[in-house]
Structure formats: C-alpha cells, structure tokens
Write a protein that holds these residues in place. Sequence first.
Motif, PDB file in Angstrom:
ATOM      1  N   GLN A 163       0.836  -1.203   0.000  1.00  0.00           N
ATOM      2  CA  GLN A 163       0.000   0.000   0.000  1.00  0.00           C
ATOM      3  C   GLN A 163       0.871   1.252   0.000  1.00  0.00           C
ATOM      4  OE1 GLN A 163      -2.213  -0.982   3.588  1.00  0.00           O
ATOM      5  NE2 GLN A 163      -4.120  -1.138   2.404  1.00  0.00           N
ATOM      6  N   ALA A 164       1.860   1.278   0.875  1.00  0.00           N
ATOM      7  CA  ALA A 164       2.744   2.437   0.968  1.00  0.00           C
ATOM      8  C   ALA A 164       3.502   2.651  -0.346  1.00  0.00           C
ATOM      9  CB  ALA A 164       3.717   2.258   2.135  1.00  0.00           C
ATOM     10  N   ARG A 165       3.980   1.572  -0.947  1.00  0.00           N
ATOM     11  CA  ARG A 165       4.728   1.688  -2.204  1.00  0.00           C
ATOM     12  C   ARG A 165       3.849   2.256  -3.320  1.00  0.00           C
ATOM     13  NH1 ARG A 165       5.310  -0.648  -6.798  1.00  0.00           N
ATOM     14  NH2 ARG A 165       3.868  -2.344  -6.401  1.00  0.00           N
ATOM     15  N   LEU A 166       2.618   1.739  -3.436  1.00  0.00           N
ATOM     16  CA  LEU A 166       1.718   2.217  -4.488  1.00  0.00           C
ATOM     17  C   LEU A 166       1.354   3.687  -4.288  1.00  0.00           C
ATOM     18  CD1 LEU A 166      -0.603  -0.901  -4.830  1.00  0.00           C
ATOM     19  CD2 LEU A 166       1.001  -0.040  -6.544  1.00  0.00           C
ATOM     20  N   ILE A 167       1.101   4.081  -3.047  1.00  0.00           N
ATOM     21  CA  ILE A 167       0.780   5.481  -2.763  1.00  0.00           C
ATOM     22  C   ILE A 167       1.982   6.370  -3.059  1.00  0.00           C
ATOM     23  CG2 ILE A 167       0.325   7.088  -0.878  1.00  0.00           C
ATOM     24  CD1 ILE A 167      -1.586   4.968   0.268  1.00  0.00           C
ATOM     25  N   ALA A 168       3.159   5.952  -2.626  1.00  0.00           N
ATOM     26  CA  ALA A 168       4.363   6.752  -2.868  1.00  0.00           C
ATOM     27  C   ALA A 168       4.622   6.910  -4.369  1.00  0.00           C
ATOM     28  CB  ALA A 168       5.568   6.119  -2.181  1.00  0.00           C
ATOM     29  N   ASN A 169       4.371   5.848  -5.137  1.00  0.00           N
ATOM     30  CA  ASN A 169       4.584   5.918  -6.584  1.00  0.00           C
ATOM     31  C   ASN A 169       3.614   6.864  -7.280  1.00  0.00           C
ATOM     32  OD1 ASN A 169       6.728   4.175  -6.454  1.00  0.00           O
ATOM     33  ND2 ASN A 169       5.563   2.379  -7.089  1.00  0.00           N
ATOM     34  N   SER A 170       2.443   7.074  -6.693  1.00  0.00           N
ATOM     35  CA  SER A 170       1.460   7.954  -7.324  1.00  0.00           C
ATOM     36  C   SER A 170       1.590   9.408  -6.871  1.00  0.00           C
ATOM     37  CB  SER A 170       0.041   7.454  -7.033  1.00  0.00           C
ATOM     38  OG  SER A 170      -0.288   7.661  -5.675  1.00  0.00           O
ATOM     39  N   THR A 171       2.546   9.690  -6.005  1.00  0.00           N
ATOM     40  CA  THR A 171       2.650  11.036  -5.442  1.00  0.00           C
ATOM     41  C   THR A 171       2.997  12.090  -6.487  1.00  0.00           C
ATOM     42  OG1 THR A 171       3.167  10.236  -3.252  1.00  0.00           O
ATOM     43  CG2 THR A 171       3.881  12.460  -3.761  1.00  0.00           C
ATOM     44  N   ARG A 172       3.953  11.815  -7.352  1.00  0.00           N
ATOM     45  CA  ARG A 172       4.335  12.813  -8.362  1.00  0.00           C
ATOM     46  C   ARG A 172       3.164  13.194  -9.248  1.00  0.00           C
ATOM     47  NH1 ARG A 172       9.982  10.235 -10.111  1.00  0.00           N
ATOM     48  NH2 ARG A 172      11.208  10.989  -8.365  1.00  0.00           N
ATOM     49  N   SER A 173       2.452  12.192  -9.752  1.00  0.00           N
ATOM     50  CA  SER A 173       1.318  12.498 -10.624  1.00  0.00           C
ATOM     51  C   SER A 173       0.207  13.182  -9.843  1.00  0.00           C
ATOM     52  CB  SER A 173       0.802  11.225 -11.304  1.00  0.00           C
ATOM     53  OG  SER A 173       0.323  10.315 -10.349  1.00  0.00           O
ATOM     54  N   GLY A 174       0.013  12.816  -8.582  1.00  0.00           N
ATOM     55  CA  GLY A 174      -1.005  13.456  -7.750  1.00  0.00           C
ATOM     56  C   GLY A 174      -0.695  14.907  -7.474  1.00  0.00           C
ATOM     57  N   VAL A 175       0.556  15.193  -7.185  1.00  0.00           N
ATOM     58  CA  VAL A 175       0.976  16.574  -6.947  1.00  0.00           C
ATOM     59  C   VAL A 175       0.797  17.393  -8.224  1.00  0.00           C
ATOM     60  CG1 VAL A 175       3.015  18.021  -6.529  1.00  0.00           C
ATOM     61  CG2 VAL A 175       2.514  16.093  -5.024  1.00  0.00           C
ATOM     62  N   ALA A 176       1.226  16.854  -9.354  1.00  0.00           N
ATOM     63  CA  ALA A 176       1.086  17.565 -10.629  1.00  0.00           C
ATOM     64  C   ALA A 176      -0.380  17.812 -10.965  1.00  0.00           C
ATOM     65  CB  ALA A 176       1.764  16.779 -11.749  1.00  0.00           C
ATOM     66  N   THR A 177      -1.217  16.805 -10.779  1.00  0.00           N
ATOM     67  CA  THR A 177      -2.651  16.935 -11.061  1.00  0.00           C
ATOM     68  C   THR A 177      -3.277  18.018 -10.202  1.00  0.00           C
ATOM     69  OG1 THR A 177      -2.815  14.622 -11.705  1.00  0.00           O
ATOM     70  CG2 THR A 177      -4.861  15.714 -11.061  1.00  0.00           C
ATOM     71  N   ASN A 178      -2.953  18.008  -8.910  1.00  0.00           N
ATOM     72  CA  ASN A 178      -3.532  19.004  -8.013  1.00  0.00           C
ATOM     73  C   ASN A 178      -3.040  20.411  -8.318  1.00  0.00           C
ATOM     74  OD1 ASN A 178      -5.354  17.938  -5.721  1.00  0.00           O
ATOM     75  ND2 ASN A 178      -3.808  16.363  -6.035  1.00  0.00           N
ATOM     76  N   LEU A 179      -1.775  20.547  -8.666  1.00  0.00           N
ATOM     77  CA  LEU A 179      -1.267  21.878  -9.023  1.00  0.00           C
ATOM     78  C   LEU A 179      -1.910  22.402 -10.302  1.00  0.00           C
ATOM     79  CD1 LEU A 179       2.532  21.700  -8.158  1.00  0.00           C
ATOM     80  CD2 LEU A 179       0.807  23.184  -7.132  1.00  0.00           C
ATOM     81  N   VAL A 180      -2.023  21.551 -11.314  1.00  0.00           N
ATOM     82  CA  VAL A 180      -2.610  21.981 -12.588  1.00  0.00           C
ATOM     83  C   VAL A 180      -4.098  22.292 -12.403  1.00  0.00           C
ATOM     84  CG1 VAL A 180      -3.219  21.214 -14.916  1.00  0.00           C
ATOM     85  CG2 VAL A 180      -0.917  20.831 -14.039  1.00  0.00           C
ATOM     86  N   ALA A 181      -4.829  21.390 -11.751  1.00  0.00           N
ATOM     87  CA  ALA A 181      -6.263  21.632 -11.535  1.00  0.00           C
ATOM     88  C   ALA A 181      -6.477  22.856 -10.650  1.00  0.00           C
ATOM     89  CB  ALA A 181      -6.917  20.402 -10.912  1.00  0.00           C
ATOM     90  N   GLY A 182      -5.645  23.021  -9.637  1.00  0.00           N
ATOM     91  CA  GLY A 182      -5.754  24.187  -8.759  1.00  0.00           C
ATOM     92  C   GLY A 182      -5.452  25.489  -9.483  1.00  0.00           C
ATOM     93  N   THR A 230     -11.597  14.503  -7.049  1.00  0.00           N
ATOM     94  CA  THR A 230     -12.077  13.430  -6.175  1.00  0.00           C
ATOM     95  C   THR A 230     -11.983  12.081  -6.880  1.00  0.00           C
ATOM     96  OG1 THR A 230     -13.552  14.971  -5.065  1.00  0.00           O
ATOM     97  CG2 THR A 230     -13.985  12.646  -4.727  1.00  0.00           C
ATOM     98  N   GLY A 231     -12.336  12.049  -8.152  1.00  0.00           N
ATOM     99  CA  GLY A 231     -12.189  10.806  -8.911  1.00  0.00           C
ATOM    100  C   GLY A 231     -10.741  10.371  -9.009  1.00  0.00           C
ATOM    101  N   ALA A 232      -9.849  11.320  -9.280  1.00  0.00           N
ATOM    102  CA  ALA A 232      -8.423  10.996  -9.364  1.00  0.00           C
ATOM    103  C   ALA A 232      -7.878  10.538  -8.015  1.00  0.00           C
ATOM    104  CB  ALA A 232      -7.648  12.209  -9.867  1.00  0.00           C
ATOM    105  N   ALA A 233      -8.310  11.201  -6.945  1.00  0.00           N
ATOM    106  CA  ALA A 233      -7.844  10.813  -5.610  1.00  0.00           C
ATOM    107  C   ALA A 233      -8.341   9.423  -5.236  1.00  0.00           C
ATOM    108  CB  ALA A 233      -8.310  11.832  -4.575  1.00  0.00           C
ATOM    109  N   THR A 234      -9.567   9.113  -5.603  1.00  0.00           N
ATOM    110  CA  THR A 234     -10.098   7.790  -5.296  1.00  0.00           C
ATOM    111  C   THR A 234      -9.301   6.708  -6.014  1.00  0.00           C
ATOM    112  OG1 THR A 234     -12.293   8.705  -4.959  1.00  0.00           O
ATOM    113  CG2 THR A 234     -12.163   6.353  -5.352  1.00  0.00           C
ATOM    114  N   ALA A 235      -8.967   6.965  -7.268  1.00  0.00           N
ATOM    115  CA  ALA A 235      -8.158   5.997  -8.012  1.00  0.00           C
ATOM    116  C   ALA A 235      -6.752   5.890  -7.420  1.00  0.00           C
ATOM    117  CB  ALA A 235      -8.086   6.396  -9.480  1.00  0.00           C
ATOM    118  N   SER A 236      -6.194   7.015  -7.045  1.00  0.00           N
ATOM    119  CA  SER A 236      -4.830   7.045  -6.535  1.00  0.00           C
ATOM    120  C   SER A 236      -4.733   6.486  -5.110  1.00  0.00           C
ATOM    121  CB  SER A 236      -4.327   8.489  -6.568  1.00  0.00           C
ATOM    122  OG  SER A 236      -2.983   8.550  -6.265  1.00  0.00           O
ATOM    123  N   PHE A 237      -5.700   6.855  -4.261  1.00  0.00           N
ATOM    124  CA  PHE A 237      -5.661   6.444  -2.858  1.00  0.00           C
ATOM    125  C   PHE A 237      -6.451   5.168  -2.599  1.00  0.00           C
ATOM    126  CE2 PHE A 237      -5.729  11.258  -1.779  1.00  0.00           C
ATOM    127  CZ  PHE A 237      -4.454  11.400  -2.269  1.00  0.00           C
ATOM    128  N   GLY A 238      -7.028   4.584  -3.634  1.00  0.00           N
ATOM    129  CA  GLY A 238      -7.899   3.427  -3.480  1.00  0.00           C
ATOM    130  C   GLY A 238      -7.258   2.247  -2.776  1.00  0.00           C
TER     131      GLY A 238
END
Length: 190
Positions: A22-41, A133-141
């Motif tokens: 779980q930790a590995r998968l979440i850590a691997n999605s951090t870069r894309s999550g940060v980029a998504t949130n910055l762009v959407a924000g 929220t959809g992206a976070a659900t997929a990323s944090f699922g």
Amino acid sequence: MESIDLKSERRAKDHMTVCGEQARLIANSTRSGVATNLVAGAFAAGALLDSPIPWVLVVAWFALLCLSIAFRVWAVTRPWPDGDLVLCRQWLTRFARSAGAMGLAWGSLGLAFFLHPGTLPEALIVMCLIGVTGAATASFGVYARAATAFSVPALLPMTIHYVLHGMTGTNGWVIASTMAVLPLIYLALL
C-alpha cells in the motif's frame, strides 16, 4: 503451541507485505497526484479570478492548496517503513492525514458557492471537485482511509450548499437535489 506461533508470525508477515505494498503504491502515485492538483488548482484559481469572487479569496485558496500539497510531499518523504509494521502503519496514517488536508483545501473551494452563487463559478467548481475526487479515489484506493479522508471534506461543502440553498430556475430543485444526493451516494459506496 508452535503451530500457533508460526501462524501468527506468518500473519504478521502478510500484514507487513500488504502494508508495504500500500505504501509503495501510494508513494509511486505522489508525483502524478501533486502535478494533477497543481494543474487543476491553477486552472480553477485562474478561472475564478475572472468571476465575481474576490481575488484575495481565490489567491488565499490557492495558497492553502499549495500548503496541503507540501504537507502531502512531506508525509510521503518521511522515513520509509522498511520491514516494520508499526512504522508502516504510522506512514500510512500520516499519508491519510495529508490526504485529509488536501481534501479540506479542495472542499474550501466549495465554500465559494456560499459567497457568490452563479452558473459559471459553480460549474467550474463542480467539475474541479469531481475531477480531483475521482483521481484521488483511483490514486488512494489502495488505502481506503486516505480515499475517505480526501473525499468527505472535498465533497461535503458542495453537498451542504445544494441541500440548504438549492438552485433557482424552472428545474432548479431537481438539479439541486441531484447535486446534493450524488456526492452522498458516491461517499456511501466509497
């Protein structure tokens, strides 16, 4: 007696394997999550600067979002829980808190409904909240606590707005009821 000890040792090893994955998968999605949130924000803030919402509030919201992103990066870069179940659970809990902080930042955007309701700002905010929220659900699922920690504070202000105020127009109550119920259904199924 030995077989019980072997079973509990095997179970502990399985828990560590799941937690580590779980930790590995979440850590691997951090870069894309940060980029998504910055762009959407940045997109949301830029579009809302052209709305009747005061620019100071839009800039303050974007700064809050950036702080929550920094908290997420900090949470992920803490010491890696290599082989220790307690450290792994602490790492996941820290991450779930950072997801909650980010959900609060996005949810505070929904408070703009109360400041200045209008078709364009509402449509933009709803699209952003649905997307992140959809992206976070997929990323944090892989870790349900993190997905819930993000989604509930992100969607609740919008839901409360539609329950309390609805929308004007011929079919406004139908749209408002739908907009109030759909996030609740989404959260219930999460």
